[in-house]
Each structure stands twice: as structure tokens, then as C-alpha cells.
Design an enzyme around this catalytic site. Structure first.
Site, PDB file in Angstrom:
ATOM      1  N   LYS A  37       0.854  -1.207   0.000  1.00  0.00           N
ATOM      2  CA  LYS A  37       0.000   0.000   0.000  1.00  0.00           C
ATOM      3  C   LYS A  37       0.883   1.248   0.000  1.00  0.00           C
ATOM      4  O   LYS A  37       0.624   2.211  -0.730  1.00  0.00           O
ATOM      5  CB  LYS A  37      -0.928  -0.014   1.223  1.00  0.00           C
ATOM      6  CG  LYS A  37      -2.055  -1.033   1.101  1.00  0.00           C
ATOM      7  CD  LYS A  37      -2.807  -1.296   2.396  1.00  0.00           C
ATOM      8  CE  LYS A  37      -3.810  -2.437   2.206  1.00  0.00           C
ATOM      9  NZ  LYS A  37      -4.499  -2.853   3.421  1.00  0.00           N
ATOM     10  N   GLN A  87      -4.412  -1.384   9.554  1.00  0.00           N
ATOM     11  CA  GLN A  87      -4.361  -2.735   8.998  1.00  0.00           C
ATOM     12  C   GLN A  87      -4.949  -3.736   9.990  1.00  0.00           C
ATOM     13  O   GLN A  87      -4.612  -3.734  11.170  1.00  0.00           O
ATOM     14  CB  GLN A  87      -2.904  -3.101   8.642  1.00  0.00           C
ATOM     15  CG  GLN A  87      -2.746  -4.408   7.892  1.00  0.00           C
ATOM     16  CD  GLN A  87      -3.400  -4.404   6.508  1.00  0.00           C
ATOM     17  OE1 GLN A  87      -3.481  -3.374   5.849  1.00  0.00           O
ATOM     18  NE2 GLN A  87      -3.878  -5.544   6.077  1.00  0.00           N
ATOM     19  N   ASP A 136     -11.072   2.834   3.935  1.00  0.00           N
ATOM     20  CA  ASP A 136     -11.410   1.410   3.885  1.00  0.00           C
ATOM     21  C   ASP A 136     -12.920   1.211   3.718  1.00  0.00           C
ATOM     22  O   ASP A 136     -13.368   0.134   3.336  1.00  0.00           O
ATOM     23  CB  ASP A 136     -11.011   0.737   5.210  1.00  0.00           C
ATOM     24  CG  ASP A 136      -9.803  -0.170   5.083  1.00  0.00           C
ATOM     25  OD1 ASP A 136      -9.562  -0.695   3.977  1.00  0.00           O
ATOM     26  OD2 ASP A 136      -9.115  -0.352   6.103  1.00  0.00           O
TER      27      ASP A 136
HETATM   28  N1  GUN Z   1      -6.735  -6.785   6.328  1.00  0.00           N
HETATM   29  C1  GUN Z   1      -7.072  -7.575   5.277  1.00  0.00           C
HETATM   30  N2  GUN Z   1      -7.747  -6.876   4.357  1.00  0.00           N
HETATM   31  C2  GUN Z   1      -7.831  -5.612   4.824  1.00  0.00           C
HETATM   32  C3  GUN Z   1      -8.401  -4.424   4.294  1.00  0.00           C
HETATM   33  O1  GUN Z   1      -8.985  -4.362   3.210  1.00  0.00           O
HETATM   34  N3  GUN Z   1      -8.257  -3.318   5.081  1.00  0.00           N
HETATM   35  C4  GUN Z   1      -7.639  -3.343   6.286  1.00  0.00           C
HETATM   36  N4  GUN Z   1      -7.578  -2.214   6.978  1.00  0.00           N
HETATM   37  N5  GUN Z   1      -7.111  -4.434   6.800  1.00  0.00           N
HETATM   38  C5  GUN Z   1      -7.206  -5.557   6.062  1.00  0.00           C
END
Ligand code: GUN
Length: 295
Positions: free
Chosen positions: A54, A98, A121
Site C-alpha cells: 500500500k 491494517q 477502507d
Molecule cells: N486486512 C485484510 N484486508 C484488509 C483491508 O482491506 N483493510 C484493512 N484495513 N485491513 C485488512
């Protein structure tokens, strides 16, 4: 029929290029630079690799990007204070915590603490509610990526029979919600199947578009798929290690058999996966524009 592959890497690349151009335009015309913070608690290897990807992408697109690593033993209060700091930081338009978080931290409490305007998100209940009523600012990233894959592959969504397998808050429920809205790239008839469904194959065999997020390898076999269906496989199952030390992945669909029946299918890896990060970038650009009052 042998299915055409839906190439997530190619489509994601195309969208990222569009975003890169938009970031240049925002900077030149409005002096706005999208800002994203990714908060990582602990050192879960999968989370580290997602957050690294990311960060890399956000830098490539010219964002102001901050990677905030916190130790596994950070207290819930400290994490909430950190989120509050970024809620108030005008350089930051998007906050991503995350998941999963360590057990001593209440995930819901943390997600609720993020300013909904910075919730790139799309997990905050305000944004979940806005999606429900067709007023979403931010679509959750994986479902948004699935919709883009369908649109950009020329799939007829309007009026289609869509069957979603899986009812998670991150994929199943939101993709069903997105595709049933009375909007372009949606307006489908949507069915959701889950572990309580009595006869799964009865439903999946009716699908023009079958979206599978079951979390189980080979949950969907060829006999469960209609000839000519479009099949989107959201599964990411780690089934071993490749000779060069990377995780070996497979989806939730019996790919080899189903590809002989479907008209289009996403591979794993290289289907839905690359789209998720790209949609996070799209949401962050949108957050920056909303913040600056740019339409
Ligand atoms: N962990 C696995 N997928 C995601 C996601 O799309 N966003 C976040 N914040 N954590 C994750």
C-alpha cells in the site's frame, strides 16, 4: 467454452495510471496532494506485506504517505489517541488501520474512532450505512475492485442474476449492496449464499455473475456453475510455498474445471487481489477532493 481471463493486474495498472494523472492535475490546479497513513500494529507477516504494498503504490502515485508502525503491545488507548492525531492532521486525507489487530484491542472501537471522512477502507458504520442507502462516498476496496473488474471487462451487470457466496462485512455483504443499487454498473438481482444456505448449487447454477468469497479452496466446482457464467474468485488460500519462497495461493473456485464452463473468470493470483490496493488509492484521491471541496 473456455473462459476469457479477467486480468486484474492489467486493469489495476490502467486505473493507477488514471489516478497518477489525476494526482498531477490536483497538485497543479489546486495544490492538493492526497495524504494516506497506514497504521500497522505488530509484525504479522501478511499484514507487513499488505502495508508495504500500500505504501509503495501510494508513493508511486505521488501521495503524501506515512507508514506508522506500532508495537504489538500498544494499548487500545494509545492507538485511539494516534488515530485522533491523524483525524486532526490536515495533510492526511485517508487513515487505514491494517487488520487484524492484536487480541487485547477492540477492533470495532478502533474502526469507529476513524473520522468517517478519512475512512478510506469504508468500514466505519457511517460509510456502511451510506452504501446501504446508495449515498456512499467510499466503497470498501475489495468489492469496489470487483465492480470495476466487471465494468471494465464489459460484463452486463444491469438486470443480471448475481449470486454472492459468503456474507462477510468486508466482501460478501458490501458487494451485494453495491450491485443491487439502482445505479450504473449495478441494478442487478442479487442473492447471497452462506453457511446456512440449504442448497448452494441450486442458487449458484442460476448465476449470470458468480462472486465467491467463501474462504474455502475449491468451494465451487464445475457442476455448480452455469455454462457461460462470469466467475469472480475472491479467495486467497495459502496452500504452501513456491520454490522461490513465496506463498502459494489458490482461490475458492476449482479454476481448471470451472474455466471450461465460464465465459470469463478471474485467476488467483492476478484477479481480484491487485484491485484492492488500487481502490484504496482511488478512495484516498476522493477523500482529498472531498476535503478540498473539489467535485
Ligand atoms: N486486512 C485484510 N484486508 C484488509 C483491508 O482491506 N483493510 C484493512 N484495513 N485491513 C485488512
Amino acid at each position: 467454452m473456455t473462459a476469457k481471463l479477467i486480468n486484474g493486474n492489467e486493469i489495476a495498472k490502467q486505473i493507477r495510471e488514471e489516478l497518477r494523472q489525476e494526482v498531477i492535475h490536483l497538485k497543479e490546479k489546486y495544490n492538493v496532494v492526497p495524504g494516506l497513513v497506514t497504521i500497522l500494529v505488530g509484525e504479522n507477516p501478511a499484514s507487513v506485506s499488505y502495508v508495504t504494498a500500500k505504501q509503495k503504490t501510494s508513493k508511486e502515485l505521488g501521495f503524501y504517505s506515512v507508514q506508522d508502525n506500532q508495537p504489538e503491545n500498544i494499548s487500545e488507548d494509545q492507538l485511539l489517541q494516534l488515530i485522533d492525531k491523524y483525524n486532526k492532521d490536515p495533510r492526511i486525507h485517508g487513515i487505514l488501520v491494517q487488520l487484524p489487530l492484536p487480541k487485547h484491542i477492540n477492533e470495532t472501537k478502533v474502526l469507529y474512532a476513524i473520522d468517517p471522512k478519512k475512512d478510506v477502507d469504508g468500514f466505519h458504520p457511517v460509510n456502511v450505512g451510506k452504501l446501504m442507502i446508495g449515498e456512499a462516498d467510499y466503497l470498501p476496496c475489495t468489492p469496489a475492485g470487483i465492480q470495476q473488474l466487471l465494468i471494465r471487462s464489459g460484463v452486463q451487470i444491469e438486470g443480471a442474476e448475481v449470486v454472492v457466496v459468503g456474507r462477510s462485512n468486508i466482501v460478501g455483504k458490501p458487494i451485494a449492496n453495491i450491485l443491487l443499487q439502482k445505479q450504473k454498473g449495478a441494478n442487478a438481482t442479487v442473492t447471497i449464499c452462506h453457511t446456512g444456505t440449504r442448497d448452494m448449487a441450486f442458487h449458484t447454477r442460476r448465476a449470470d455473475i458468480l462472486i465467491v468469497a467463501a474462504g474455502k479452496p475449491k468451494a465451487i466446482t464445475a457442476d455448480m456453475v452455469k455454462e457461460g457464467a462470469v466467475v469472480i474468485d475472491v479467495g486467497v488460500n495459502r496452500i504452501g510455498v513456491t520454490p522461490d519462497g513465496k506463498a502459494k495461493l489458490c482461490g475458492d473456485v476449482d479454476f481448471e474445471a470451472v474455466k471450461e464452463k465460464a465465459s470469463m473468470i478471474t485467476p488467483v493470483p492476478g484477479g481480484v487481489g491487485p484491485m484492492t490496493i488500487t481502490m484504496l488509492m482511488m478512495n484516498t484521491v476522493k477523500a482529498a477532493k472531498l476535503h478540498a471541496g473539489i467535485r
